[in-house]
Motif scaffolding. Structure first.
Motif, PDB file in Angstrom:
ATOM      1  N   ALA A 149     -77.192  33.150 -54.715  1.00 44.40           N
ATOM      2  CA  ALA A 149     -76.259  34.018 -56.149  1.00 44.40           C
ATOM      3  C   ALA A 149     -75.935  32.275 -56.696  1.00 44.40           C
ATOM      4  O   ALA A 149     -75.587  32.188 -57.793  1.00 44.40           O
ATOM      5  CB  ALA A 149     -75.787  34.923 -55.515  1.00 44.40           C
TER       6      ALA A 149
ATOM      7  N   THR B 151     -72.414  42.431 -52.361  1.00 44.89           N
ATOM      8  CA  THR B 151     -72.674  42.407 -51.508  1.00 44.89           C
ATOM      9  C   THR B 151     -71.544  41.362 -50.444  1.00 44.89           C
ATOM     10  O   THR B 151     -71.111  42.461 -49.089  1.00 44.89           O
ATOM     11  CB  THR B 151     -73.789  41.280 -51.292  1.00 44.89           C
TER      12      THR B 151
ATOM     13  N   TYR C 255     -75.259  37.737 -61.306  1.00 43.76           N
ATOM     14  CA  TYR C 255     -74.746  36.951 -59.699  1.00 43.76           C
ATOM     15  C   TYR C 255     -73.548  37.487 -59.287  1.00 43.76           C
ATOM     16  O   TYR C 255     -73.422  37.033 -58.289  1.00 43.76           O
ATOM     17  CB  TYR C 255     -75.666  35.722 -60.141  1.00 43.76           C
TER      18      TYR C 255
ATOM     19  N   LEU D 219     -73.832  40.634 -58.071  1.00 46.11           N
ATOM     20  CA  LEU D 219     -74.693  40.469 -56.601  1.00 46.11           C
ATOM     21  C   LEU D 219     -73.490  40.130 -55.860  1.00 46.11           C
ATOM     22  O   LEU D 219     -73.383  40.470 -54.698  1.00 46.11           O
ATOM     23  CB  LEU D 219     -75.685  39.853 -57.113  1.00 46.11           C
TER      24      LEU D 219
END
Length: 174
Positions: free
Chosen positions: A91, A144, A137, A140
């Motif tokens: 990312a 995560t 991103y 993300l």
């Protein structure tokens, strides 16, 4: 209200979670790596392959626990760190190397005509693409961190309890 969940139930929950998460990560990352390699995106293919290793590591940790080996908890923990590190690496790379101008220039002529008809100039398109890239991103990275990071902490926190259950002695309540 006190929890009535037994240590054995917690171990079973960990085993179920590791199976579901491990298989999902392994299959999704493996398919993603395969598709990326077919499309000749070597960075995404490599990332997917390493994330798949994280999923396999989680499944191996689960099998170790099923065999009575408390060291399997360390594998569950390490698996989350592998996935977290690789997703973050990918990312961040995508954020740092994104070229909105190249993306817009690579669009078919029909798409450029469509945007021109809608009175959207290329500079606006570039800003929109940059914002979309950063949003995707960024989400993300955050997701995560929360999921894989939280799961790593959960596995790490539960390791002593799992070791106690596997050793057949009462767990230490903390």
């Amino acid at each position: 209200m006190a929890s009535t969940t037994t240590p054995e139930q917690i171990v079973n929950r960990i085993l179920r979670l590791a199976a579901i998460n491990g298989w999902c990560v392994t299959v999704a990352a493996g398919l993603g790596a395969l598709v990326s390699l077919i499309m000749t995106d070597l960075i995404a293919g490599f990332t997917g392959a390493i994330v798949m290793v994280g999923g396999i590591t989680e499944l191996r940790g689960r099998r170790a626990i099923l065999r009575g080996d408390a060291a399997g908890m360390r594998k569950l923990f390490v698996a989350q760190l592998i996935v977290l590190a690789m997703v973050w690496s990918y990312a961040v790379t995508q954020l740092l190397t994104f070229d909105a101008a190249a993306l817009i220039a690579g669009l078919p002529a029909e798409v450029h005509t469509m945007f021109a008809d809608a009175a959207i100039d290329p500079a606006t398109l570039e800003r929109m693409a940059s914002i979309a890239n950063t949003a995707v991103y960024g989400v993300l990275l955050l997701a995560t961190l929360i999921y894989q990071g939280g799961l790593a902490l959960y596995y790490r926190h539960r390791a002593p309890l799992v070791a106690s259950v596997l050793a057949g002695r009462p767990p230490v309540v903390s």
